[in-house]
Write a protein that holds these residues in place. Structure first.
Motif, mmCIF file in Angstrom:
data_model
loop_
_atom_site.group_PDB
_atom_site.id
_atom_site.type_symbol
_atom_site.label_atom_id
_atom_site.label_comp_id
_atom_site.label_asym_id
_atom_site.label_seq_id
_atom_site.Cartn_x
_atom_site.Cartn_y
_atom_site.Cartn_z
ATOM 1 N N UNK A 179 -1.372 -6.139 11.881
ATOM 2 C CA UNK A 179 -0.421 -5.267 12.699
ATOM 3 C C UNK A 179 -1.781 -3.900 13.389
ATOM 4 N N UNK A 180 -2.835 -4.111 12.752
ATOM 5 C CA UNK A 180 -3.843 -2.979 13.298
ATOM 6 C C UNK A 180 -4.966 -3.538 15.068
ATOM 7 N N UNK A 181 -3.894 -5.087 15.052
ATOM 8 C CA UNK A 181 -4.759 -5.564 16.718
ATOM 9 C C UNK A 181 -3.981 -4.674 17.404
ATOM 10 N N UNK A 182 -4.717 -3.401 17.162
ATOM 11 C CA UNK A 182 -4.598 -2.109 18.218
ATOM 12 C C UNK A 182 -5.682 -2.388 19.735
ATOM 13 N N UNK A 183 -4.757 -1.852 20.179
ATOM 14 C CA UNK A 183 -5.609 -2.464 21.892
ATOM 15 C C UNK A 183 -5.743 -1.202 22.316
ATOM 16 N N UNK A 213 2.557 -11.059 20.139
ATOM 17 C CA UNK A 213 1.031 -11.458 19.884
ATOM 18 C C UNK A 213 0.747 -11.049 18.095
ATOM 19 N N UNK A 214 1.666 -10.022 17.649
ATOM 20 C CA UNK A 214 1.359 -9.349 16.246
ATOM 21 C C UNK A 214 1.692 -10.757 15.662
ATOM 22 N N UNK A 215 2.520 -11.478 15.679
ATOM 23 C CA UNK A 215 3.001 -12.646 14.991
ATOM 24 C C UNK A 215 2.591 -14.100 14.964
ATOM 25 N N UNK A 216 2.037 -13.955 16.207
ATOM 26 C CA UNK A 216 0.967 -14.775 16.401
ATOM 27 C C UNK A 216 -0.386 -14.888 15.730
ATOM 28 N N UNK A 217 -0.835 -13.540 15.516
ATOM 29 C CA UNK A 217 -2.474 -12.730 14.871
ATOM 30 C C UNK A 217 -1.260 -13.355 13.333
ATOM 31 N N UNK A 218 -0.473 -12.870 13.101
ATOM 32 C CA UNK A 218 -0.668 -13.312 11.581
ATOM 33 C C UNK A 218 -0.474 -14.666 10.893
ATOM 34 N N UNK A 219 0.323 -15.310 12.074
ATOM 35 C CA UNK A 219 0.347 -16.916 11.712
ATOM 36 C C UNK A 219 -1.005 -17.721 11.765
ATOM 37 N N UNK A 227 -10.617 -12.551 0.910
ATOM 38 C CA UNK A 227 -9.676 -11.351 -0.410
ATOM 39 C C UNK A 227 -9.015 -12.856 -1.762
ATOM 40 N N UNK A 228 -7.996 -11.908 -2.977
ATOM 41 C CA UNK A 228 -7.955 -12.556 -3.907
ATOM 42 C C UNK A 228 -6.960 -13.369 -3.587
ATOM 43 N N UNK A 229 -5.984 -13.920 -3.716
ATOM 44 C CA UNK A 229 -5.143 -14.804 -3.451
ATOM 45 C C UNK A 229 -4.210 -13.844 -3.596
ATOM 46 N N UNK A 230 -3.329 -13.002 -4.567
ATOM 47 C CA UNK A 230 -2.210 -12.291 -4.518
ATOM 48 C C UNK A 230 -1.946 -10.762 -2.910
ATOM 49 N N UNK A 231 -3.407 -10.912 -2.455
ATOM 50 C CA UNK A 231 -2.798 -9.800 -1.549
ATOM 51 C C UNK A 231 -3.493 -10.217 -0.292
ATOM 52 N N UNK A 232 -3.209 -12.226 -0.381
ATOM 53 C CA UNK A 232 -3.415 -13.306 0.997
ATOM 54 C C UNK A 232 -2.822 -11.548 2.044
ATOM 55 N N UNK A 233 -1.016 -11.888 1.907
ATOM 56 C CA UNK A 233 -0.304 -12.054 2.718
ATOM 57 C C UNK A 233 -0.063 -10.590 2.522
ATOM 58 N N UNK A 234 -0.726 -9.540 2.347
ATOM 59 C CA UNK A 234 -0.494 -8.280 2.241
ATOM 60 C C UNK A 234 -2.188 -8.051 3.663
ATOM 61 N N UNK A 235 -3.202 -8.705 3.174
ATOM 62 C CA UNK A 235 -3.838 -8.363 4.753
ATOM 63 C C UNK A 235 -4.008 -8.661 5.561
ATOM 64 N N UNK A 236 -3.220 -10.267 5.568
ATOM 65 C CA UNK A 236 -2.646 -10.859 6.434
ATOM 66 C C UNK A 236 -1.972 -9.927 7.805
#
Length: 531
Positions: A354-358, A323-329, A340-349
């Protein structure tokens, strides 16, 4: 009497958790509440084999929490990111449930395909309140946090509807894709529409009471608290999503805040404080109940086979990672856009993945699994409960370990000592600059004398005037805060923090008044006995 004892135990457990969390600031509050729940399960006899009533849980706990989330949603930000919210809450949710359901069936082949999809629907919905609990000590990016809040408002309905369809297919052995699609649309859209209608009617009722001077706190605050229960109950009678109806009603109340703000500042502050305390305690109940339920579930599974328990733990880890990988992809491939600015896109993704907390919804759906089927024990019920519980714990544990490495620590809260220190520094700096200029000695000394007096404010003898000044100041401050939130100069969280500061200031003022009154009474007693 037994229900009263159960509720009192929960309240005490949440209270103890909050006390411990105030000292152990490094440990997320949710983990402390789960640990206290485990302790309650072993100590309190009533909770040894506790079975939760899912309908009561959804009505009493979940409905007010979702209403409060909707009430505090920034509508301007929601409109701006509506496509992202819809993509995550519906598109990603449906894709995740489909893939996780198939993987579960292939891994645990003895589990029927409908039950595999039911499990996927249970563990897919996210919980923004749980995110706030885990990330309490770190600075979450505002755009990422807003995205998570908006997603959690609507993906609950996706999980609930598909869960009901999967259970229906399992219990009846029949499933129609066409019927399922129309049923999903009716429950989803019907819940939103009914919630908006009921929310508008209740806002009009509150406005009527305010305009006819029936807006005391016992009326307005009580009506506000009853709103989510009434909306949820009516929606369930209409067979639409009660959760979405409550969220829609909360959004309507948030949009109509200008009309509701016609009441006094005191009632507004009382209402906001009441909702905040109620929300915190209800959220605490969820995690305490999770801790209470774990021993019984684990005992039932381990009694059957210890190796199977380890297998279920491995499956839980696999599903959480998937589920975490699916959210990231989903985010990285641009199906949902974050500003967000392009240089921060990967970090924000990664942060949002990771914040898909249940939390709340996952627990409620897991416990809503039937106890029996056709007169026999419902198959794999405890297995599904165990997997859901492990996924909840993993979804909170992993980000609490990784996110602090990606994000800075949260700044220390505002303290009165800091404000007094800052005021003294400002005064001293102003005196220093005026002294350096010294162009007009007489006027300079007068200004310096006035500045010095700010460190020791002159006492106001008429306390009634002081209270009036504070009341007028509160009104001005609240109007400015509302305007700043509307213009997105500050966040809703910052507004509430400042309002709490205002309450503390007024409490200090009231304490000073009370001390003055008691001092006068003491002097009169001393004078009387000396005569």
């Amino acid at each position: 009497m037994e229900i009263v004892v159960l509720v009192l135990v929960l309240v005490i457990a949440v209270l103890i958790s909050n006390i411990i969390a105030s000292k152990l600031t490094q440990v997320p509050l949710a983990f402390i509440e789960i640990a206290i729940g485990l302790l309650v399960a072993f100590v309190v006899p009533y909770y040894r084999h506790y079975t939760m009533n899912p309908d009561l849980f959804m009505l009493v706990v979940l409905a007010p929490l979702m209403f409060y989330d909707g009430l505090n949603t920034n509508m301007r930000a929601l409109r701006r990111s509506f496509s992202t919210t819809l993509s995550l809450a519906v598109g990603l949710a449906l894709v995740t449930i489909s893939i996780v359901g198939v993987v579960t069936h292939l891994t645990l082949t003895e589990l029927a395909l409908p039950l595999s999809f039911a499990l996927a629907a249970i563990i897919t919905p996210t919980d923004a309140v749980a995110v706030s609990s885990v990330t309490a000590n770190i600075e979450m990016p505002e755009e990422a946090m807003q995205t998570l809040k908006n997603e959690s408002l609507f993906n609950d309905a996706s999980g609930i509807v598909i869960f009901d369809l999967a259970l229906q297919a399992f219990t009846t052995g029949k499933f129609s894709f066409t019927f399922g699609f129309f049923d999903f649309s009716y429950v989803f859209l019907g819940g939103l529409l009914l919630g908006m209608i009921l929310g508008s009617l209740l806002v009009s009722l509150r406005t009527f009471l305010i305009s006819h001077r029936m807006d005391n706190s016992s009326v307005i605050v009580t009506l506000g608290i009853l709103t989510p229960f009434f909306v949820y109950f009516v929606a369930e009678l209409a067979h639409v999503s009660g959760i979405l109806a409550v969220v829609a009603a909360g959004l309507v109340h948030g949009v109509q805040e200008g009309r509701l703000r016609l009441t006094s500042t005191k009632i507004q502050v009382v209402s906001n404080t009441t909702w905040e305390v109620l929300s915190d305690n209800l959220n605490g109940f969820v995690f305490v109940l999770l801790g209470v339920s774990l021993p019984t579930v684990i005992a039932d599974i381990s009694y059957r086979n210890n190796s199977f328990l380890l297998f279920l733990m491995g499956l839980s880890i696999l599903l959480y990672a998937l589920m975490t990988i699916l959210r990231y992809l989903w985010l990285r491939m641009g199906f949902a856009t974050i500003r967000v600015r392009p240089e921060y896109k990967n970090t924000n993704c990664w942060i949002i993945a990771l914040s898909g907390i249940h939390g709340t919804i996952t627990l409620a759906l897991a416990f809503s699994l039937p106890l029996t089927l056709h007169g026999t024990v419902f198959p794999y019920r405890n297995d599904l409960l165990f997997i859901a519980s492990i996924v909840i714990i993993l979804s909170m544990l992993v980000p609490s370990l990784i996110l602090p490495a990606l994000l800075p620590r949260q700044k220390e809260p505002f303290l009165w000592e800091d404000a007094n220190s800052a005021r003294r520094k400002m005064i001293n700096y102003a005196i220093q600059k005026i002294t350096e200029l010294n162009e007009y000695p007489l006027e300079t000394q007068a200004v310096i004398s006035t500045l010095h007096s700010q460190n020791k404010p002159e006492k106001i003898k008429n306390r009634r005037i002081l209270r009036q000044l504070f009341a007028q100041t509160r009104d001005v401050e609240n109007d400015v805060l509302d305007e700043m939130v509307a213009n997105e100069d500050i966040t809703e969280k910052e507004r509430r923090l400042y309002q709490r500061t205002m309450l503390t200031r007024d409490a200090h003022s009231d304490n000073s008044v009370l001390k003055s009154i008691w001092r006068q009474i003491a002097y009169r007693f001393i004078y009387f006995f000396k005569r």
